[in-house]
Scaffold this motif. Sequence first.
Motif, PDB file in Angstrom:
ATOM      1  N   TRP A 111       0.963  -1.199  -0.154  1.00 24.56           N
ATOM      2  CA  TRP A 111       0.030  -0.045   0.133  1.00 24.56           C
ATOM      3  C   TRP A 111       0.875   1.361  -0.076  1.00 24.56           C
ATOM      4  CZ3 TRP A 111      -5.337   0.833  -0.415  1.00 24.56           C
ATOM      5  CH2 TRP A 111      -5.593   2.002  -0.211  1.00 24.56           C
ATOM      6  N   MET A 112       1.833   1.360   0.885  1.00 22.01           N
ATOM      7  CA  MET A 112       2.837   2.426   0.661  1.00 22.01           C
ATOM      8  C   MET A 112       3.440   2.904  -0.335  1.00 22.01           C
ATOM      9  SD  MET A 112       1.856   3.777   3.691  1.00 22.01           S
ATOM     10  CE  MET A 112       3.021   5.006   3.750  1.00 22.01           C
ATOM     11  N   LEU A 113       4.153   1.700  -1.049  1.00 23.36           N
ATOM     12  CA  LEU A 113       4.755   1.830  -2.279  1.00 23.36           C
ATOM     13  C   LEU A 113       4.199   2.144  -3.251  1.00 23.36           C
ATOM     14  CD1 LEU A 113       7.409  -1.189  -1.745  1.00 23.36           C
ATOM     15  CD2 LEU A 113       7.777   1.461  -1.507  1.00 23.36           C
ATOM     16  N   PHE A 114       3.022   1.644  -3.528  1.00 25.47           N
ATOM     17  CA  PHE A 114       2.330   1.537  -4.755  1.00 25.47           C
ATOM     18  C   PHE A 114       0.973   2.733  -4.742  1.00 25.47           C
ATOM     19  CE2 PHE A 114       4.560  -2.352  -5.099  1.00 25.47           C
ATOM     20  CZ  PHE A 114       5.627  -1.889  -6.060  1.00 25.47           C
ATOM     21  N   LEU A 115       0.094   2.362  -3.706  1.00 24.94           N
ATOM     22  CA  LEU A 115      -1.293   2.799  -3.766  1.00 24.94           C
ATOM     23  C   LEU A 115      -1.549   4.143  -3.124  1.00 24.94           C
ATOM     24  CD1 LEU A 115      -2.810  -0.663  -3.364  1.00 24.94           C
ATOM     25  CD2 LEU A 115      -2.392   0.552  -5.520  1.00 24.94           C
ATOM     26  N   ASP A 116      -0.561   4.435  -2.084  1.00 23.05           N
ATOM     27  CA  ASP A 116      -1.136   5.467  -1.220  1.00 23.05           C
ATOM     28  C   ASP A 116      -0.796   6.919  -2.008  1.00 23.05           C
ATOM     29  OD1 ASP A 116      -1.876   6.764   1.211  1.00 23.05           O
ATOM     30  OD2 ASP A 116       0.468   7.090   1.775  1.00 23.05           O
ATOM     31  N   ASN A 117      -1.282   7.966  -1.478  1.00 21.04           N
ATOM     32  CA  ASN A 117      -1.144   9.404  -2.158  1.00 21.04           C
ATOM     33  C   ASN A 117       0.241   9.635  -2.059  1.00 21.04           C
ATOM     34  OD1 ASN A 117      -3.556   9.519  -3.161  1.00 21.04           O
ATOM     35  ND2 ASN A 117      -4.513  10.679  -1.449  1.00 21.04           N
ATOM     36  N   TYR A 118       1.095   9.421  -0.760  1.00 22.25           N
ATOM     37  CA  TYR A 118       2.184   9.699  -0.834  1.00 22.25           C
ATOM     38  C   TYR A 118       3.127   8.682  -0.788  1.00 22.25           C
ATOM     39  CZ  TYR A 118      -0.365  13.499   1.500  1.00 22.25           C
ATOM     40  OH  TYR A 118      -1.522  14.352   1.663  1.00 22.25           O
ATOM     41  N   SER A 119       3.025   7.903  -1.794  1.00 20.22           N
ATOM     42  CA  SER A 119       3.920   6.639  -2.178  1.00 20.22           C
ATOM     43  C   SER A 119       5.398   7.118  -2.320  1.00 20.22           C
ATOM     44  CB  SER A 119       3.273   5.951  -3.222  1.00 20.22           C
ATOM     45  OG  SER A 119       3.435   6.532  -4.647  1.00 20.22           O
TER      46      SER A 119
END
Length: 110
Positions: free
Chosen positions: A30-38
Amino acid sequence: MKFKNPYKDKKWFKFLGNKYVWVLLFFVIWMLFLDNYSYFDHRFLDGQINELKDNKKYYQEEIKKDQEQIKQLKNPEQIEKYAREKYFMKKDSEDIYIIHFEGDTIQEKE
């Protein structure tokens, strides 16, 4: 008749069967690819920030050059020199001849 899972005693199966591993894996994806702050968005934005810092440095140097030129142009003799060199201005009693050589490296604008 009871079937036995042949992978149950394997080390990797125990590791992947752990719910905390799945939660951690989901969080990392989620943090690497999908988040707004990836991570990838941060890399892109960091590149833009570095480019803007370079632009800022360039324009500050240009401002310093222009300020120095303005200081020089406060002198009337420097204004005359600048006008003669840059705009080919002349006094009423003068004639200006521009001589072009064949081997000149300066190209004329057409």
